[in-house]
Design an enzyme around this catalytic site. Sequence first.
Site, PDB file in Angstrom:
ATOM      1  N   HIS A   1      39.563  41.422  36.015  1.00 43.51           N
ATOM      2  CA  HIS A   1      40.790  41.703  36.756  1.00 43.51           C
ATOM      3  C   HIS A   1      40.958  40.653  37.850  1.00 43.51           C
ATOM      4  O   HIS A   1      40.094  39.783  38.027  1.00 43.51           O
ATOM      5  CB  HIS A   1      40.738  43.117  37.353  1.00 43.51           C
ATOM      6  CG  HIS A   1      39.603  43.299  38.309  1.00 43.51           C
ATOM      7  ND1 HIS A   1      38.354  43.724  37.926  1.00 43.51           N
ATOM      8  CD2 HIS A   1      39.518  43.074  39.644  1.00 43.51           C
ATOM      9  CE1 HIS A   1      37.553  43.767  38.983  1.00 43.51           C
ATOM     10  NE2 HIS A   1      38.239  43.366  40.031  1.00 43.51           N
TER      11      HIS A   1
ATOM     12  N   HIS B   1      37.508  38.615  38.564  1.00 41.12           N
ATOM     13  CA  HIS B   1      36.214  39.293  38.537  1.00 41.12           C
ATOM     14  C   HIS B   1      35.910  39.780  37.130  1.00 41.12           C
ATOM     15  O   HIS B   1      36.650  40.612  36.579  1.00 41.12           O
ATOM     16  CB  HIS B   1      36.209  40.500  39.493  1.00 41.12           C
ATOM     17  CG  HIS B   1      36.278  40.136  40.927  1.00 41.12           C
ATOM     18  ND1 HIS B   1      36.608  41.058  41.922  1.00 41.12           N
ATOM     19  CD2 HIS B   1      36.062  38.961  41.562  1.00 41.12           C
ATOM     20  CE1 HIS B   1      36.581  40.450  43.100  1.00 41.12           C
ATOM     21  NE2 HIS B   1      36.245  39.186  42.904  1.00 41.12           N
TER      22      HIS B   1
ATOM     23  N   HIS C   1      42.506  39.281  41.871  1.00 44.13           N
ATOM     24  CA  HIS C   1      42.861  39.525  43.273  1.00 44.13           C
ATOM     25  C   HIS C   1      43.637  38.326  43.802  1.00 44.13           C
ATOM     26  O   HIS C   1      43.261  37.177  43.577  1.00 44.13           O
ATOM     27  CB  HIS C   1      41.605  39.750  44.111  1.00 44.13           C
ATOM     28  CG  HIS C   1      40.865  41.000  43.750  1.00 44.13           C
ATOM     29  ND1 HIS C   1      41.139  42.219  44.321  1.00 44.13           N
ATOM     30  CD2 HIS C   1      39.880  41.217  42.844  1.00 44.13           C
ATOM     31  CE1 HIS C   1      40.345  43.140  43.801  1.00 44.13           C
ATOM     32  NE2 HIS C   1      39.572  42.558  42.900  1.00 44.13           N
TER      33      HIS C   1
ATOM     34  N   THR D   1      34.458  45.941  45.509  1.00 37.05           N
ATOM     35  CA  THR D   1      35.360  45.590  46.614  1.00 37.05           C
ATOM     36  C   THR D   1      36.471  46.614  46.801  1.00 37.05           C
ATOM     37  O   THR D   1      37.363  46.406  47.614  1.00 37.05           O
ATOM     38  CB  THR D   1      35.985  44.193  46.400  1.00 37.05           C
ATOM     39  OG1 THR D   1      36.815  44.219  45.239  1.00 37.05           O
ATOM     40  CG2 THR D   1      34.902  43.136  46.248  1.00 37.05           C
ATOM     41  N   THR D   2      36.436  47.698  46.042  1.00 38.54           N
ATOM     42  CA  THR D   2      37.373  48.806  46.215  1.00 38.54           C
ATOM     43  C   THR D   2      36.570  50.107  46.265  1.00 38.54           C
ATOM     44  O   THR D   2      35.413  50.151  45.832  1.00 38.54           O
ATOM     45  CB  THR D   2      38.382  48.892  45.051  1.00 38.54           C
ATOM     46  OG1 THR D   2      37.673  49.148  43.839  1.00 38.54           O
ATOM     47  CG2 THR D   2      39.183  47.609  44.924  1.00 38.54           C
TER      48      THR D   2
ATOM     49  N   HIS E   1      46.662  48.716  41.683  1.00 38.23           N
ATOM     50  CA  HIS E   1      45.877  47.945  42.639  1.00 38.23           C
ATOM     51  C   HIS E   1      45.482  46.578  42.097  1.00 38.23           C
ATOM     52  O   HIS E   1      45.108  45.696  42.863  1.00 38.23           O
ATOM     53  CB  HIS E   1      44.612  48.708  43.039  1.00 38.23           C
ATOM     54  CG  HIS E   1      44.880  49.983  43.776  1.00 38.23           C
ATOM     55  ND1 HIS E   1      45.598  50.032  44.952  1.00 38.23           N
ATOM     56  CD2 HIS E   1      44.548  51.260  43.485  1.00 38.23           C
ATOM     57  CE1 HIS E   1      45.675  51.277  45.367  1.00 38.23           C
ATOM     58  NE2 HIS E   1      45.052  52.050  44.491  1.00 38.23           N
TER      59      HIS E   1
END
Length: 243
Positions: A109, A128, A111, A194-195, A84
Amino acid sequence: MKRAAFGLGILLASANAWAVTPGVPWDYSGKSGPEHWAKLTPEFSACAGKNQTPVDLTGFVEAELKPLALSYTAGASKVVNLGHTVQVVYEPGSHLTLDGKDYALLQFHFHMPSENHIKGQSYPLEGHLVHADEQGNLAVIALMFKAGDHNPVLAQLWEKPPKTGQTQPISPVANARDLLPENLDYYRFSGSLTTPPCTEGVRWLVLKEPLVASDEQIKALTDAVGHANNRPLQPLNSRVVLQ
């Protein structure tokens, strides 16, 4: 004491490895996509909450925000592709001091494209930096990247991002402070992961000054994940964004 430790373990697992409930897959599209997360399992019910992230940062409220107090040492030791996202594991010893508490830097990580927007603007890449205090409370520093010149700090982390399920070392071990801009002015709001499990109560600190990465670097990250990995914008509701 055991209950507190157990709760901290769940939060740190979610923050540090984007762990999810075993047997409950989620994704960014289709029947397991963001619009269905809250219904996949009761453990994901917070995904339908009122204080979710990402948001479009707008309608700012002026506030006396204290300068970010960072105590970072070199600790970026390895990078792993979790499917992800591409995540950099950070060794213990670095922290953010916020509201009188120390939040240890656990990992950072990426996005693609950005999850949060600033005044309606999306960016091709968002980083993030995830921190947690001893009680498991989370604080995230968000970095926006615009397309431009080659970013030498990202290049230090990997020559090419690992493929799904793979891990590769970072040598020499890198310092996350080198990734940040000199100007650490920021916006602040209360939000969530956010996940899944979309845990709320996360302190979000979004840096105002964007960084730069090349089109090739952004594409390499996107190709490594295989798809866009940004959750759609969530309603701001009654929250305020401080600046």
